[in-house]
Design a protein around this motif. Structure first.
Motif, PDB file in Angstrom:
ATOM      1  N   ILE A 145      -9.059 -27.769 -31.288  1.00 29.51           N
ATOM      2  CA  ILE A 145      -9.403 -28.792 -32.174  1.00 29.51           C
ATOM      3  C   ILE A 145     -11.089 -28.768 -32.121  1.00 29.51           C
ATOM      4  O   ILE A 145     -11.460 -28.982 -30.982  1.00 29.51           O
ATOM      5  N   TYR A 149      -8.211 -26.490 -36.182  1.00 32.74           N
ATOM      6  CA  TYR A 149      -8.508 -27.950 -36.743  1.00 32.74           C
ATOM      7  C   TYR A 149      -9.864 -28.194 -36.715  1.00 32.74           C
ATOM      8  O   TYR A 149     -10.549 -28.088 -35.874  1.00 32.74           O
ATOM      9  N   ARG A 208     -13.176 -30.796 -39.268  1.00 30.15           N
ATOM     10  CA  ARG A 208     -13.436 -31.508 -40.526  1.00 30.15           C
ATOM     11  C   ARG A 208     -14.453 -30.900 -41.617  1.00 30.15           C
ATOM     12  O   ARG A 208     -14.519 -31.104 -42.647  1.00 30.15           O
ATOM     13  N   THR A 257      -6.804 -29.105 -42.077  1.00 34.91           N
ATOM     14  CA  THR A 257      -7.533 -30.381 -41.749  1.00 34.91           C
ATOM     15  C   THR A 257      -6.600 -31.753 -41.334  1.00 34.91           C
ATOM     16  O   THR A 257      -6.985 -32.662 -41.472  1.00 34.91           O
ATOM     17  N   ASN A 258      -5.327 -31.182 -41.214  1.00 31.22           N
ATOM     18  CA  ASN A 258      -4.512 -32.202 -40.861  1.00 31.22           C
ATOM     19  C   ASN A 258      -4.149 -31.933 -39.167  1.00 31.22           C
ATOM     20  O   ASN A 258      -3.466 -30.849 -39.185  1.00 31.22           O
ATOM     21  N   ILE A 259      -4.379 -32.919 -38.694  1.00 28.21           N
ATOM     22  CA  ILE A 259      -4.264 -32.835 -37.294  1.00 28.21           C
ATOM     23  C   ILE A 259      -2.801 -32.706 -36.788  1.00 28.21           C
ATOM     24  O   ILE A 259      -2.509 -31.935 -35.821  1.00 28.21           O
ATOM     25  N   ASP A 260      -1.826 -33.412 -37.442  1.00 28.86           N
ATOM     26  CA  ASP A 260      -0.594 -33.495 -36.997  1.00 28.86           C
ATOM     27  C   ASP A 260       0.183 -31.851 -37.365  1.00 28.86           C
ATOM     28  O   ASP A 260       0.740 -31.402 -36.574  1.00 28.86           O
ATOM     29  N   ALA A 268      -1.686 -29.170 -37.057  1.00 29.42           N
ATOM     30  CA  ALA A 268      -2.185 -28.557 -36.333  1.00 29.42           C
ATOM     31  C   ALA A 268      -1.456 -28.317 -34.758  1.00 29.42           C
ATOM     32  O   ALA A 268      -1.348 -27.333 -34.203  1.00 29.42           O
ATOM     33  N   ILE A 290      -8.971 -29.107 -26.732  1.00 29.49           N
ATOM     34  CA  ILE A 290     -10.014 -30.050 -27.679  1.00 29.49           C
ATOM     35  C   ILE A 290     -11.563 -29.519 -27.524  1.00 29.49           C
ATOM     36  O   ILE A 290     -11.921 -29.495 -26.014  1.00 29.49           O
ATOM     37  N   VAL A 295      -9.857 -37.935 -31.471  1.00 29.41           N
ATOM     38  CA  VAL A 295      -8.998 -36.948 -31.361  1.00 29.41           C
ATOM     39  C   VAL A 295      -7.674 -37.211 -30.607  1.00 29.41           C
ATOM     40  O   VAL A 295      -6.643 -37.009 -31.294  1.00 29.41           O
ATOM     41  N   MET A 335      -3.972 -37.465 -32.732  1.00 26.63           N
ATOM     42  CA  MET A 335      -2.868 -36.571 -32.285  1.00 26.63           C
ATOM     43  C   MET A 335      -1.762 -36.976 -31.638  1.00 26.63           C
ATOM     44  O   MET A 335      -0.582 -36.337 -31.504  1.00 26.63           O
TER      45      MET A 335
END
Lengths: 295, 295
Positions: free
Chosen positions: B13, B38, B40, B59-62, B64, B73, B83, B87
């Protein structure tokens, strides 16, 4: 670039990193016939000869300077007034004396006090090329390449003598800038003397902590490591600078304290926008400095 | 050294200098099957893929984190609480989350606030391996070799999860040390955060002078240059550190101010012996730090 008039005899008073580097830089470029080193530490002088920084050495200052056309003084600043006094009777007429001290007003005054109306030329100089290492073993024939050298002659200084010293520094690869000794001392208090005092002080603060908690030094990596590099600098040299450029350094330290107080205010207010603005301004400035130092 | 259990999917992340270097360091050492990045900033993510730091990005954290066994992170500290929140619903049971933030107490609290009683492991970490450069282009598969990594697990943290993260850092060449988040934050305020604030502040003081006298930056060489290197560090990252480790940094700044005041007293008294003693103490300490940093 080659020299117009070769130096017949260069006397180096204090053959350490800077003095030794100046000698060997000129020799490599064919600018000097003979280099005589003077100092008090026979071991250092012997090493300087062995390394080819000087042709011969003496602990008799009269012998070192009496037939020299150029004399470079590269002792710690605190020793310079005594060096002027020691050499004044032996120096040849029209000799050019120059130095590499980090402080210029005190040295200029000391020269005048020793030499009064003698027919010699003094061109105070300061190569901004220090390192945290010292001694003749660290001398380097390319130390001054790309570096800035500040000369601080006075209004009535002989123009040919200024040109001669300027030519020598340019020959060894430096860029020469002239300014008043007052401006030099005020400027260097900010760009060099303050950072050294900051670094020494920071490392001592870490030592205080380590006296309490033994493994502290293990974490002094990264940013701390670079920032503290100059805290390895020669303590005698820096004691002398602090004693001779005393007022300017205190004044810069006080300004720095004011800046830190302002930073504490911003931190206590948790003002993220102000922090970001200050950090961006510093980063942009540092990037410009980086560009200026590329050569 | 080879890894006991290969990572199936590593989610990174924030794929900048540290995140990108962690991924590529593990890949070089055959420790990971798939790396998902992941972030932005699509340009950065694309560059990271191009450079081989990650296998793919989203760009979709789910997406990732949902099938990741390890989540790293590596965003600025200020972004980490958000974050965690983003998540928390997608993360798999028994997943190990770790981070590389320069501040540990605030991050540990934020984790607890987001995850409550969920069955995931959080091993807070901090590799002392920053650089003044940032972004994926600066990532380096040997960035962590010889560096120290601090982990700050709590008393009740799963021992196998700690071992797993420890193994990863050792695999990429680092030495791992565990301590409490409180000690980490207090220690790093001295060894890292204070030096950064000092450097930013010094460079801004020079900028103030340059606003008055235009050629000032030309003389910011030598000691100033090295000391100010970290003033090129990422302003957002350092804003966040200053806001989250606020009390400790203010406290260290105040100690440093006291040390500088003591130095001003000594300078005003022109106490050469005291200066020499302080400078020698700092030099000896710096030499020990130099020895400790040899690897």
């Amino acid at each position: 670039m080659s020299i117009k008039t070769k130096i017949k005899r260069l006397a180096i008073i204090g053959v350490g990193l800077i003095g030794g580097s100046f000698g060997v830089s000129l020799r490599y470029r064919g600018a000097v016939e003979e280099i005589v080193g003077y100092g008090r530490n026979i071991k250092n002088l012997g090493l300087a000869k062995e390394l080819g920084l000087i042709d011969r050495w003496t602990t008799n200052i009269d012998e070192a300077v009496s037939h020299a056309d150029i004399v470079l003084i590269a002792t710690p600043v605190g020793a310079m007034p005594a060096v002027f006094d020691l050499m004044k009777d032996a120096i040849a007429p029209e000799c050019i004396i120059t130095d590499v001290g980090s402080v210029k007003q005190v040295i200029t005054e000391a020269f005048k006090n020793s030499f009064l109306d003698q027919n010699v030329h003094f061109i105070p100089g300061h190569p901004i090329a220090g390192r945290e290492v010292s001694g003749p073993a660290a001398a380097d024939g390319d130390l001054f390449v790309g570096k800035t050298v500040i000369l601080t002659p006075e209004q009535n200084t002989d123009v040919d003598a200024i040109s001669r010293v300027q030519e020598l520094w340019q020959l060894v690869g430096s860029k020469v800038i002239c300014m008043s000794p007052e401006r030099h001392d005020r400027l260097l208090a900010l760009t060099s003397h303050l950072p050294h005092v900051m670094a020494y002080t920071l490392v001592n603060l870490l030592k205080d902590e380590e006296d309490q908690q033994q493994d502290t030094l293990n974490f002094a990596a990264g940013g701390f490591y670079d920032l503290s590099r100059i805290a390895s600098s020669d303590p005698i040299m820096w004691r002398d600078i602090c004693l001779t450029n005393n007022n300017e350094i205190v004044s810069r330290l006080e300004s720095y304290q004011n800046s830190l107080s302002h930073m504490i205010d911003i931190l206590e207010a948790k003002d993220g926008a102000a922090l970001e603005k200050l950090f961006n301004r510093a980063r942009e400035t540092r990037e410009r400095i980086k560009q200026l130092n590329k050569h």
